[in-house]
Design a protein around this motif. Structure first.
Motif, PDB file in Angstrom:
ATOM      1  N   GLU A 177       0.833  -1.213   0.000  1.00 54.08           N
ATOM      2  CA  GLU A 177       0.000   0.000   0.000  1.00 54.08           C
ATOM      3  C   GLU A 177       0.863   1.258   0.000  1.00 54.08           C
ATOM      4  N   ALA A 178       1.974   1.217   0.733  1.00 54.37           N
ATOM      5  CA  ALA A 178       2.878   2.373   0.762  1.00 54.37           C
ATOM      6  C   ALA A 178       3.510   2.598  -0.610  1.00 54.37           C
TER       7      ALA A 178
ATOM      8  N   ARG B 181       3.407   5.873  -2.869  1.00 56.14           N
ATOM      9  CA  ARG B 181       4.680   6.518  -3.173  1.00 56.14           C
ATOM     10  C   ARG B 181       4.875   6.707  -4.677  1.00 56.14           C
ATOM     11  N   PHE B 182       4.507   5.701  -5.465  1.00 60.67           N
ATOM     12  CA  PHE B 182       4.692   5.782  -6.908  1.00 60.67           C
ATOM     13  C   PHE B 182       3.455   6.276  -7.644  1.00 60.67           C
ATOM     14  N   ASN B 183       2.431   6.700  -6.882  1.00 64.73           N
ATOM     15  CA  ASN B 183       1.204   7.260  -7.450  1.00 64.73           C
ATOM     16  C   ASN B 183       0.568   6.310  -8.474  1.00 64.73           C
TER      17      ASN B 183
END
Length: 81
Positions: free
Chosen positions: A39-40, A44-46
């Protein structure tokens, strides 16, 4: 790692995989960490959030053609909510 195994059928390979999963056991902390990291990385990478076409489980299709047709239906349904 036990090395490379050769199986005569897909069923034999699948049963061996399930046996190894059963022996290793379910590790709640490891799975939870994987999901948090996943999920992070999405944030983070949109990356776009997507729906799962096939929830975990065993799907009994009578042929590859039936499986392909089911996949097409699920993709079409997922594209047009």
């Amino acid at each position: 790692m036990k090395g490379v195994k050769k199986y005569k059928t897909f069923l034999e390979a699948r049963l061996d995989m399930y046996r190894e999963m059963w022996e290793r056991g379910f590790q709640k902390e490891r799975v939870a960490k994987f999901l948090r990291d996943f999920e992070a990385s999405i944030k983070r990478f949109n990356l776009p959030a997507s729906k799962v076409l096939y929830p975990p489980g065993i799907y009994l299709f009578k042929s590859f053609e039936n499986a392909r047709n089911d996949l097409k239906k699920r993709i079409k349904k997922n594209d047009n909510p």
